[in-house]
Motif scaffolding. Sequence first.
Motif, PDB file in Angstrom:
ATOM      1  N   ARG A 114     -15.876 -24.876 -11.695  1.00 51.83           N
ATOM      2  CA  ARG A 114     -15.732 -23.610 -12.280  1.00 51.83           C
ATOM      3  C   ARG A 114     -16.913 -23.125 -13.336  1.00 51.83           C
TER       4      ARG A 114
ATOM      5  N   CYS B 296      -7.633 -25.066 -14.191  1.00 48.81           N
ATOM      6  CA  CYS B 296      -8.450 -23.603 -14.747  1.00 48.81           C
ATOM      7  C   CYS B 296      -7.026 -22.707 -14.841  1.00 48.81           C
ATOM      8  N   ALA B 297      -7.148 -21.684 -15.772  1.00 46.39           N
ATOM      9  CA  ALA B 297      -6.118 -20.840 -16.044  1.00 46.39           C
ATOM     10  C   ALA B 297      -5.718 -19.961 -14.927  1.00 46.39           C
TER      11      ALA B 297
ATOM     12  N   ALA C 235     -10.808 -23.590 -19.657  1.00 47.61           N
ATOM     13  CA  ALA C 235     -11.819 -22.750 -20.328  1.00 47.61           C
ATOM     14  C   ALA C 235     -12.185 -23.169 -21.532  1.00 47.61           C
TER      15      ALA C 235
ATOM     16  N   TYR D 286      -8.743 -14.953 -20.142  1.00 47.71           N
ATOM     17  CA  TYR D 286      -7.974 -16.089 -20.466  1.00 47.71           C
ATOM     18  C   TYR D 286      -6.677 -15.943 -21.322  1.00 47.71           C
TER      19      TYR D 286
END
Length: 375
Positions: free
Chosen positions: A44, A91-92, A205, A230
């Motif tokens: 990412r 990842c969110a 993140a 986020y």
Amino acid sequence: DPYSGDPPRHPALQVNSLKPFNAEPPAELLTENYLTPNQLFFKRNHLPVPAVDAASYRLQVEGPGGRVLALSLPELKRRFPKHEVTVTLQCAGNRRSEMSRVRQVKGLEWGVAAISTARWGGVRLRDVLAHAGYREEEGEAGEQHVCFEGLDKDLSGVAYGASIPYRTAMGRGADVLLAYEMNGEELPRDHGYPLRVVVPGVVGARNVKWLGRVSVSPEESPSHWQQNDYKGFSPAVDWDTVDFTTAPAIQELPVQSAITDPAPGATVPPGELTVKGYAWSGGGRGVVRVDVSLDGGRTWRVAELTGEEQQPGRAWAWRLWQLTAPVPPGATELDIVCKAVDASYNVQPDTVEPIWNLRGVLSNAWHRVTVTLAE
Ligand code: MTE
Ligand code: MO
């Protein structure tokens, strides 16, 4: 093309965006191994992958009073004990595509594999901050944050950045790493070569790659990704009404699980079916159980947890799970569902609608896969 210097990638990855590069492994491959092979680990990136020269690399660490230490890689490795931790990064936006099916959200359309696990090796952030002059107690005099800046920059020269609470970094037994190794190999370029932050139990993140600078501040990172992205919101909030100052930045993630095998739409033989998947929760909360249903949630069975058992309160890595069960006689289609329970008895919500949010983060409803039975 600012992306022309990006590294080569494994052809099996499912690409969500080429520039910047964002990709996840096929779900069935994800749970083939407890530790995700580096080449298949989800990637990412918000920006081009920076070309960092390890020989001239210096990590800048701002000490109390503003004095800045510049630490080379050999110095980091020599001065501080090596520490290894197995950590799952998520990842969110993992499973965002399911949210978009309810109502379109803004973001990369991740499937269930924006999550992966590695054995990370490096030095403890806590040791480096202590060397710079910080003490554990400092965090008690009001809220403090440890801010990270990456060496990847956008066209206007703004770097990726994020922060974590001081206590997360400095608390006794904190396992936050400045990692230079991933699964026993040198950190790959896509994952932050030569040095990245690994914050166990915390959203992807904040795990800043290509780490350039560390500082301590009474404010969170001023970065766009800390302040205006986020964060979670009510389903009532849309892009006309959203006020990012009203919600806290995501740190620990909620309990999560998903089915990786069989694939949605697969045709399965009658008789017995084996279902596989992963389960994980943020904040070091272990997974205590995974329930699986073959009939859309009417009846349940308890899956077998596999993979490494986790320490209570420090359950930084996922459990894999599987269930082998007889296929209900006469069924033509199976609606397979999974849901996990963590050590605080947190459970996943049964549907997406009540947790829908405009950015498509924190998507952790019961995961459903429909398959057809072969005649
Ligand atoms: N760090 C930098 N410097 N730049 C980035 O774009 N992306 C973040 C984080 N750290 C990012 C970063 C996000 S949103 C995630 S989910 C993780 O890195 C992904 O880590 P991975 O690519 O190693 O899987
Ligand atoms: Mo992310």
